[in-house]
Design a protein around this motif. Structure first.
Motif, PDB file in Angstrom:
ATOM      1  N   CYS A   1       0.928  -1.075   0.216  1.00  0.00           N
ATOM      2  CA  CYS A   1       0.393   0.184   0.035  1.00  0.00           C
ATOM      3  C   CYS A   1       0.588   1.315   0.623  1.00  0.00           C
ATOM      4  O   CYS A   1       0.215   2.274  -0.819  1.00  0.00           O
ATOM      5  N   LEU A   2       1.722   0.925   0.648  1.00  0.00           N
ATOM      6  CA  LEU A   2       3.042   2.092   0.673  1.00  0.00           C
ATOM      7  C   LEU A   2       3.702   3.004  -0.087  1.00  0.00           C
ATOM      8  O   LEU A   2       3.180   4.304  -0.935  1.00  0.00           O
ATOM      9  N   ALA A   3       3.813   1.990  -1.107  1.00  0.00           N
ATOM     10  CA  ALA A   3       4.351   1.727  -2.555  1.00  0.00           C
ATOM     11  C   ALA A   3       3.250   2.383  -3.146  1.00  0.00           C
ATOM     12  O   ALA A   3       4.073   3.483  -4.178  1.00  0.00           O
ATOM     13  N   ASP A   4       2.495   2.435  -3.763  1.00  0.00           N
ATOM     14  CA  ASP A   4       1.842   3.599  -4.204  1.00  0.00           C
ATOM     15  C   ASP A   4       1.042   4.596  -3.672  1.00  0.00           C
ATOM     16  O   ASP A   4       0.355   4.914  -4.296  1.00  0.00           O
ATOM     17  N   LEU A   5       1.598   5.001  -3.013  1.00  0.00           N
ATOM     18  CA  LEU A   5       2.074   6.725  -2.156  1.00  0.00           C
ATOM     19  C   LEU A   5       2.558   7.158  -2.292  1.00  0.00           C
ATOM     20  O   LEU A   5       3.285   7.684  -2.479  1.00  0.00           O
ATOM     21  N   GLU A   6       2.158   8.606  -2.909  1.00  0.00           N
ATOM     22  CA  GLU A   6       2.975   9.911  -2.798  1.00  0.00           C
ATOM     23  C   GLU A   6       4.201   9.707  -2.038  1.00  0.00           C
ATOM     24  O   GLU A   6       3.686   9.818  -0.452  1.00  0.00           O
ATOM     25  N   PRO A   7       5.058  10.439  -1.925  1.00  0.00           N
ATOM     26  CA  PRO A   7       6.125  10.968  -1.206  1.00  0.00           C
ATOM     27  C   PRO A   7       5.753  11.706   0.004  1.00  0.00           C
ATOM     28  O   PRO A   7       5.227  11.631   0.947  1.00  0.00           O
ATOM     29  N   ALA A   8       5.318  13.095  -0.597  1.00  0.00           N
ATOM     30  CA  ALA A   8       4.256  13.811   0.359  1.00  0.00           C
ATOM     31  C   ALA A   8       2.799  12.969   1.478  1.00  0.00           C
ATOM     32  O   ALA A   8       2.881  13.486   2.736  1.00  0.00           O
ATOM     33  N   HIS A   9       2.099  12.200   0.587  1.00  0.00           N
ATOM     34  CA  HIS A   9       1.306  11.107   1.810  1.00  0.00           C
ATOM     35  C   HIS A   9       1.517  10.617   2.568  1.00  0.00           C
ATOM     36  O   HIS A   9       1.537  10.439   3.795  1.00  0.00           O
ATOM     37  N   ARG A  10       2.941   9.357   2.057  1.00  0.00           N
ATOM     38  CA  ARG A  10       3.648   8.589   3.037  1.00  0.00           C
ATOM     39  C   ARG A  10       4.534   9.792   4.099  1.00  0.00           C
ATOM     40  O   ARG A  10       4.099   8.708   5.415  1.00  0.00           O
ATOM     41  N   ALA A  11       4.559  11.056   4.011  1.00  0.00           N
ATOM     42  CA  ALA A  11       5.751  11.851   5.289  1.00  0.00           C
ATOM     43  C   ALA A  11       4.379  11.715   6.066  1.00  0.00           C
ATOM     44  O   ALA A  11       5.235  12.011   7.326  1.00  0.00           O
TER      45      ALA A  11
END
Length: 440
Positions: free
Chosen positions: A75-85
């Motif tokens: 799931c994390l792999a499909d998130l934008e970096p700003a969202h993962r942060a």
């Protein structure tokens, strides 16, 4: 809201707890619904992205099952970096929703308590910023607030008087009823204290944080929810969400994100076989029809070999065990039971996964009784129970040329085939589960 109140709200820190630790298997298969893909991305990915894109939310605490790390990393792999942060390290959930929310709150407390917390279901990926804004405003002003939408159906409060039968006790005024959603909004300290108190007093099983806050003595308000903020629960919900996120939504206001394929159907073929020995009696049941005969059959239920074979064929098509799994012969509840309820149950399981029954075919193997005169009645009864057109039901009969137990007139048998179509979003379950098994 006054300017002073608005400035106060803007200065408050807001975090979210996303509850994603449930099994979520009502949609069918072995993969929890929050990890199923809609429009090419997991439901949980879409939910996290919807919360993370809100400028009001500074931190998100996911709560996942202890054995779901691999799924979560995907799931994390499909998130934008700003969202993962914005995501904190996930914490393991408990056996109940209440325990999982408590774990998420404790996780937030360890990293520095926010002023407000939103508690949201992972299976609600359609949450938008307007709803989040209303949640933050209501929680800030009232301390405990839940979104709700008006109920369009009349609701009855009933008391059970028999299996499947309830006597109406009260009919609440519909205008006073609301169907409650998430995100639910609370003062962080208030909700954390309520959860800790519930643990100390041995209270578990609250399925809604608003109800837990009420139990703790906190007044709870209801603010306007959003009908589009639907929860994915059944296979049909997955199909609708997949279409919405694939760009062909049922509603003009639903998201239209074209980053994945449309749902397609795959055809499944299941087969079934059943046999019963003859015993004393004056009739047999075949295809839900009582047929006069010089003997009966030895069976725990009514011994309808045609419906038993068809039930197994349907269960085989959706890879959901066999008739004995769902209706154990060791259970006295099914002694003498009419087999049409077994077939109806299997058909409901197909439809619960968004499936369609295309054709049902049965061959009865018996020297006697002859079923020619009863063929159309059997077809009609099966079509009625299965909810399919008469043209989708075929009944045949044959002997075994005096060979075997059937040829010796010691019993009768039936073999069946069922053709169903399942949404690819449901049929992919086994493939994803097998992939996860190989990884582990």
């Amino acid at each position: 809201m006054s300017d002073e109140a608005a400035r106060s709200q803007d200065s408050e820190t807001v975090a979210a707890v996303v509850v994603a630790a449930g099994k979520g298997l009502r949609v069918g298969g072995d993969l929890p619904k929050q990890y199923r893909r809609v429009g090419g991305r997991a439901v949980l990915t879409r939910t996290l992205a919807a919360l993370a894109q809100s400028p009001r939310i500074a931190r998100i605490q996911p709560v996942i099952a202890p054995d779901a790390q691999d799924f979560y990393r995907e799931c994390l792999a499909d998130l934008e970096p700003a969202h993962r942060a914005k995501l904190a390290e996930p914490v393991p959930g408990g056996a109940t929703r209440q325990q999982s929310v408590a774990a998420g709150l404790e996780g937030l407390a360890r990293d520095g308590s926010p002023d407000l917390v939103l508690v949201h279901d992972a299976a609600r990926p359609f949450v938008d910023d307007a709803l989040i804004a209303r949640a933050v405003a209501a929680g800030s002003r009232h301390g405990a607030a839940v979104p709700g939408i008006a109920v369009s159906d009349t609701i009855k409060l009933v008391e059970d008087i028999a299996p499947g039968i309830g006597r109406v006790h009260e009919t609440p005024a519909r205008e006073n009823l609301r169907a409650v959603q998430t995100p639910q909004s609370f003062r962080f300290g208030l909700l954390l204290d309520a959860h800790r108190r519930a643990v100390a007093e041995g209270r578990d099983g609250f399925t809604d944080d608003g109800a837990l806050a009420e139990w703790a003595g906190q007044p709870v308000v209801v603010f306007d929810g959003d009908a589009r903020n639907r929860k994915i629960t059944q296979a049909a919900d997955l199909i609708e969400a997949d279409r919405a996120f694939s760009g062909r939504a049922f509603s003009d206001n639903a998201p239209a994100i074209s980053d994945g394929p449309m749902t397609t159907y795959v055809t499944r073929l299941g087969t079934g076989f059943d046999v019963h020995a003859f015993t004393e009696g004056d009739h047999v049941w075949l295809g839900g029809v009582k047929i006069p005969a010089d003997r009966g059959v030895l069976a725990h239920s009514d011994g309808d070999v045609a419906l038993h074979a068809l039930t197994d064929a349907l269960l085989g098509a959706i890879a959901d065990g066999d008739i004995g799994t769902h209706f154990p012969p060791s259970d006295e509840k099914w002694r003498g039971a009419a087999s049409d309820q077994f077939l109806a149950h299997a058909c409901e399981l197909v439809r619960a996964r968004g499936g369609k029954i295309d054709h049902l075919d049965v061959t009865v193997l018996a020297e006697a009784p002859r079923i020619g005169a009863h063929r159309e009645a059997i077809r009609a009864r099966i079509a009625e129970v299965a909810g399919v057109p008469l043209s989708a039901v075929s009944i045949k009969a044959t002997t075994t040329e005096k060979l075997g137990f059937v040829g010796r007139a010691e019993g009768l048998a039936a073999q069946a085939a069922a053709t169903v179509r399942l949404p690819e979003v449901c049929a992919e379950i086994e493939t994803e589960a097998e992939t996860n098994e190989r990884r582990s």
